[in-house]
Design a protein around this motif. Structure first.
Motif, PDB file in Angstrom:
ATOM      1  N   ASP A 343     106.089  90.770  89.355  1.00 49.44           N
ATOM      2  CA  ASP A 343     106.325  91.291  90.843  1.00 49.44           C
ATOM      3  C   ASP A 343     107.291  92.043  90.733  1.00 49.44           C
ATOM      4  O   ASP A 343     108.640  91.990  91.402  1.00 49.44           O
ATOM      5  CB  ASP A 343     106.382  90.292  91.697  1.00 49.44           C
ATOM      6  N   ARG A 344     107.419  93.375  90.371  1.00 50.96           N
ATOM      7  CA  ARG A 344     108.614  94.264  90.251  1.00 50.96           C
ATOM      8  C   ARG A 344     109.179  94.682  91.363  1.00 50.96           C
ATOM      9  O   ARG A 344     110.251  94.884  91.625  1.00 50.96           O
ATOM     10  CB  ARG A 344     108.082  95.559  89.359  1.00 50.96           C
ATOM     11  N   PRO A 345     108.345  94.690  92.444  1.00 47.54           N
ATOM     12  CA  PRO A 345     108.849  95.101  93.805  1.00 47.54           C
ATOM     13  C   PRO A 345     109.836  94.119  94.394  1.00 47.54           C
ATOM     14  O   PRO A 345     110.881  94.310  94.811  1.00 47.54           O
ATOM     15  CB  PRO A 345     107.593  95.475  94.849  1.00 47.54           C
ATOM     16  N   ARG A 348     112.847  94.062  92.275  1.00 46.42           N
ATOM     17  CA  ARG A 348     113.535  95.272  92.491  1.00 46.42           C
ATOM     18  C   ARG A 348     114.752  95.176  93.649  1.00 46.42           C
ATOM     19  O   ARG A 348     115.649  95.402  93.794  1.00 46.42           O
ATOM     20  CB  ARG A 348     113.011  96.543  92.590  1.00 46.42           C
ATOM     21  N   ARG A 550     114.974 100.880 101.150  1.00 51.24           N
ATOM     22  CA  ARG A 550     114.525  99.963 100.337  1.00 51.24           C
ATOM     23  C   ARG A 550     113.037  99.797 100.252  1.00 51.24           C
ATOM     24  O   ARG A 550     112.322  99.057  99.489  1.00 51.24           O
ATOM     25  CB  ARG A 550     114.888  98.662 100.938  1.00 51.24           C
ATOM     26  N   ALA A 554     110.735  99.676  96.917  1.00 59.01           N
ATOM     27  CA  ALA A 554     109.720  98.969  96.351  1.00 59.01           C
ATOM     28  C   ALA A 554     108.380  99.674  96.326  1.00 59.01           C
ATOM     29  O   ALA A 554     107.560  99.178  94.988  1.00 59.01           O
ATOM     30  CB  ALA A 554     109.581  97.823  97.812  1.00 59.01           C
ATOM     31  N   GLU A 555     108.093 100.718  96.998  1.00 54.92           N
ATOM     32  CA  GLU A 555     106.708 101.364  96.527  1.00 54.92           C
ATOM     33  C   GLU A 555     106.858 102.120  95.332  1.00 54.92           C
ATOM     34  O   GLU A 555     105.904 102.175  94.475  1.00 54.92           O
ATOM     35  CB  GLU A 555     106.633 102.422  97.889  1.00 54.92           C
ATOM     36  N   GLU A 557     108.069 100.958  92.400  1.00 57.05           N
ATOM     37  CA  GLU A 557     107.562  99.763  91.719  1.00 57.05           C
ATOM     38  C   GLU A 557     106.413  99.263  91.700  1.00 57.05           C
ATOM     39  O   GLU A 557     106.062  98.215  91.296  1.00 57.05           O
ATOM     40  CB  GLU A 557     108.818  98.597  91.768  1.00 57.05           C
ATOM     41  N   GLU A 559     104.725  98.771  95.111  1.00 53.82           N
ATOM     42  CA  GLU A 559     104.537  98.010  96.352  1.00 53.82           C
ATOM     43  C   GLU A 559     103.218  98.879  97.220  1.00 53.82           C
ATOM     44  O   GLU A 559     103.737  99.974  97.334  1.00 53.82           O
ATOM     45  CB  GLU A 559     105.734  97.771  97.311  1.00 53.82           C
TER      46      GLU A 559
END
Length: 563
Positions: A343-345, A348, A550, A554-555, A557, A559
């Motif tokens: 879950d990279r977002p 991050r 922020r 996330a996007e 990554e 999201e």
């Protein structure tokens, strides 16, 4: 704006909407489904994510009241050992270092290992049921502590208290963030967190009274009650109320939520998250998530932590303390590695965000001061000032009630108003209050009687408790709504591992080495410059960050965008 449109945490336990409990439910309308990134199971939004102007449902205030009592009893059960410490030490033959382990590390280590996983799990389960289960477990373990007859039997019971509380805390943060909009969050969390000092205060009062009056009280009870030591009876008595409260928590409504089209079974989520933190399952989890490279990286971390923990354990003779801290640290590192892979977002904005890490570790180091004085204060008053347990319990408990009631709410109100003009307000308040707290700490150490000690203790807690809800609210603001349960888990558990896992032992070990508990308490000041450096680093980054930046991070990554 992220702060108004994406206010609350989103979690779920079923493929469809979760039904509410006996106290009522909301009736929002579902959003369009979004496709989830690989291995993500929680892209959703709650029915309470309706904007900052939405009305707060009546049952939310009932939930706040009940969750306040959950937090209250968690700290009664956690802190009761502080007032009982001298009696336990005498009966069980404990050293100051062993006592420091029981006062902090025994609770904190398993809290850290299970708690971060529970933070992530809280983003996928019925949180009211999880809180009720955790409350039942830690209350039972507190009661069992009364049956201990040496260090080896008391330590596992205290570990059990940590596991139970780890099940509940992240869920409570997340649930309150769903019940109340962003405009109220600092005050709501401040009210919830008042349970910390009030529970601690009542633990001192109840424990002091029971230690002094149990020999008389036991005569009115059936059986051989007078054959039970006062400190053992205290554990049994304070553990019972939580068992009564748990069914009421079970009936609280879970906010109705909508999930992504992709759904993962709950049991798979629980097994996956626990295996990401519990040795040796972590290596299996890492292999499944990232193959042999991920396993090798974390094996290096494990070897390094084992070498450091083993080396310090050998040098000090306190193997259990340092092995426990090494295991707790490794579990957090392993869990973050798995999170980065799947879950990279979320990674991050949490472990991968310097702002998040600086604010979290800065608050954690600052908490070492407050936590250590809180658990050793009563023992110091009884040992250095020769004060009786009942007087110590009533004076310290009473001062905690006064300082906590005023400073917690006042701190939340000030921070909310200050934050309108400066997003760094929570960080500034932590820094200012921690530095000021050095003065009353010095006054406590140089006090000549219980009255002057209590006054200094009151002022100390007024400043150290003023920011307890602020950084928690900041952590919630630094992540997206679906991530708030995990953020609460990461923040709370790292704070606990630093403050409770290291602080009380630090004081106890220095006391044991120097023969002076006052010296152990005085050495806590060494942590203040480190806390200041970390908090200033967080403030510097917060100055240029925005909710939109922020969200964009996330996007970037993966999201998905919410509509």
């Amino acid at each position: 704006m992220l702060g108004t449109n994406l206010i609350n945490n989103n979690t779920n336990v079923q493929n469809g909407p979760i039904t509410s409990g006996a106290f009522g439910r909301g009736d929002g309308k579902p959003m369009a489904d979004k496709s989830a990134p690989a291995d993500r199971d929680d892209v959703a939004i709650t029915e309470y994510d309706l904007g900052a102007s939405r009305p707060v449902p009546i049952f939310a205030y009932l939930a706040l009241l009940l969750l306040f009592f959950v937090n209250f009893f968690s700290y009664v059960d956690r802190q009761i050992i502080a007032i009982l410490a001298s009696s336990m030490q005498k009966d069980l033959g404990l050293s100051d270092a062993q006592l420091g382990f029981l006062l902090g590390t025994a609770f904190a280590t398993l809290y850290g290992i299970f708690g971060i996983a529970m933070g992530r799990i809280s983003d996928a389960v019925n949180r009211t049921h999880m809180i009720a289960a955790g409350l039942t477990f830690w209350s039972a373990m507190t009661t069992i502590s009364g049956a201990a007859f040496n260090f080896a039997t008391l330590a596992p019971a205290r570990v059990g208290v940590g596991i139970g509380e780890a099940m509940a805390t992240p869920c409570a943060y997340s649930l309150l963030s769903d019940y109340f909009p962003a405009r109220n969050r600092s005050v709501v969390l401040a009210i919830y967190l008042i349970g910390i000092p009030l529970g601690g205060a009542c633990a001192f009062v109840f424990g002091g009274v029971l230690l002094s009056h149990w020999p008389v009280m036991c005569r009115h009870l059936p059986g051989n009650a007078c054959g039970i030591a006062s400190w053992k009876a205290s554990f049994v008595i304070v553990g019972l109320p939580g068992l009564i409260l748990a069914p009421l928590i079970w009936l609280l409504p879970e906010p109705r939520r909508w999930r992504a089209a992709k759904s993962v079974p709950l049991i798979r989520i629980i097994v996956r998250e626990l295996s990401a933190a519990v040795l040796p399952l972590t290596f299996i989890n890492l292999y499944m998530a990232g193959g042999w490279p991920a396993v090798r990286r974390n094996a290096v971390i494990a070897v390094m932590l084992a070498a450091v923990g083993g080396g310090i354990g050998y040098a000090t003779g306190d193997w259990l303390q340092w092995i426990a801290l090494a295991v707790g640290g490794y579990s957090i590192a392993a869990w973050s590695s798995v999170l980065k892979l799947r879950d990279r977002p979320l990674y991050r904005l949490s472990f991968g965000s310097p702002t998040f890490l600086f604010a979290m570790t800065g608050a954690g180091v600052a908490s070492i001061l407050a936590t250590s004085v809180g658990v050793w204060g009563a023992a110091y008053a009884m040992r250095a000032l020769h004060a009786p347990p009942q007087a110590v319990g009533i004076d310290i408990g009473g001062s905690l009630i006064f300082s906590a009631t005023v400073s917690n709410i006042l701190g939340g109100v000030i921070a909310d108003r200050w934050k309108r003009h400066d997003s760094r307000a929570p960080v500034w308040m932590i820094l200012i209050c921690t530095v000021i707290a050095i003065v009353p700490l010095l006054a406590m150490i140089h006090a000549h009687n219980l009255t002057s000690f209590t006054l200094a203790f009151l002022v100390f807690n007024f400043f150290t408790l003023a920011w307890t809800g602020l950084n928690g609210a900041l952590m919630q603001d630094l992540v997206l709504p679906r991530m708030r349960g995990t953020a609460a888990g990461v923040y709370t558990l790292c704070i606990i591992l630093m403050a409770s896992g290291l602080g009380p032992y630090w004081v106890g070990k220095i006391s044991e080495m120097t023969g002076s508990l006052a010296t152990g308490l005085l050495c806590l000041i060494a942590f203040v410059p480190l806390a200041a450096i970390l908090l200033l680093a967080a403030a510097r980054r917060l100055r240029v960050e925005t909710p939109e930046s922020r969200l964009l991070a996330a996007e970037a990554e993966g999201e998905p965008r919410l509509v």
